[in-house]
Design an enzyme around this catalytic site. Sequence first.
Site, short mmCIF file in Angstrom:
data_model
loop_
_atom_site.label_atom_id
_atom_site.label_comp_id
_atom_site.label_asym_id
_atom_site.label_seq_id
_atom_site.Cartn_x
_atom_site.Cartn_y
_atom_site.Cartn_z
N CYS A 82 21.86 33.82 61.10
CA CYS A 82 20.94 34.12 62.20
C CYS A 82 19.50 34.23 61.69
O CYS A 82 18.94 33.23 61.23
CB CYS A 82 21.39 35.38 62.94
SG CYS A 82 20.57 35.59 64.54
N HIS A 193 26.62 33.56 64.79
CA HIS A 193 27.19 34.72 64.09
C HIS A 193 28.66 34.43 63.77
O HIS A 193 29.51 34.57 64.65
CB HIS A 193 27.08 35.97 64.95
CG HIS A 193 25.70 36.50 65.07
ND1 HIS A 193 25.19 37.44 64.20
CD2 HIS A 193 24.70 36.20 65.94
CE1 HIS A 193 23.94 37.72 64.54
NE2 HIS A 193 23.61 36.97 65.58
N GLU A 195 30.73 36.23 62.19
CA GLU A 195 31.52 37.45 62.32
C GLU A 195 31.89 37.75 63.77
O GLU A 195 32.77 38.58 64.04
CB GLU A 195 30.77 38.64 61.70
CG GLU A 195 29.65 39.23 62.52
CD GLU A 195 28.34 38.46 62.45
OE1 GLU A 195 27.34 38.97 62.99
OE2 GLU A 195 28.31 37.35 61.87
#
Length: 217
Positions: A82, A193, A195
């Site tokens: 990011c 992202h 995650e």
Amino acid sequence: MSSVAVIDYGMGNLHSIAKALQHADANAAVTVTSDPDVILASDRVVFPGVGAMRDCMAHLAERRLEQVVRRAAAEKPFLGICLGMQALLEESEENGGTRCLGLITGRVLRFPEGLTGAAGEPLKIPHMGWNRVHFSDPSHPLWAGIPAESWFYFVHSYYAAPADPADVAATSDYPTPFAAAVARGKVFAVQFHPEKSQAAGLRLLANFLRWEPWSSR
């Protein structure tokens, strides 16, 4: 056992990234740290971040981490996420212009106002939610085992615009194409992202933990 340093410079939900890395490979020794010695001694480095570029660069300078990040990116497998991807470029137009790390030639630009989708619907800024990612180089080891045109989760108002198309590892559309990932040498960085991107994101993290750029590219 591979050691992984997640760089803590005061921006981002670092522990969610650390937890996802640990989930991707239970044998990885993941440390969230701002200690230059720990970062440079690690086998791999993750450089995450959310927020404003001006704050990012100020926090790196306060912690004397600018040169640490540059050295880590040159010496070992390095994953930007990011804001951590955007910071690798030369300059962001945010806040009237903010100097970045300059590891990849190009600028960081804001999505223009008044964007519309395919059906004419207004598109909001920030670009937030799931979007399809198109691999520019499907053979890159970090895409291994991830189906083409997979969906990843984005949250951003600015996007990286590398000067050299060869640095773009993937694109997405909002509604025009933008760089969703960049790759150069030992560096791989993503705008989305991982995650938060479920199975595809965890697979990318697992690929990063196995990646040996000195032998594969």
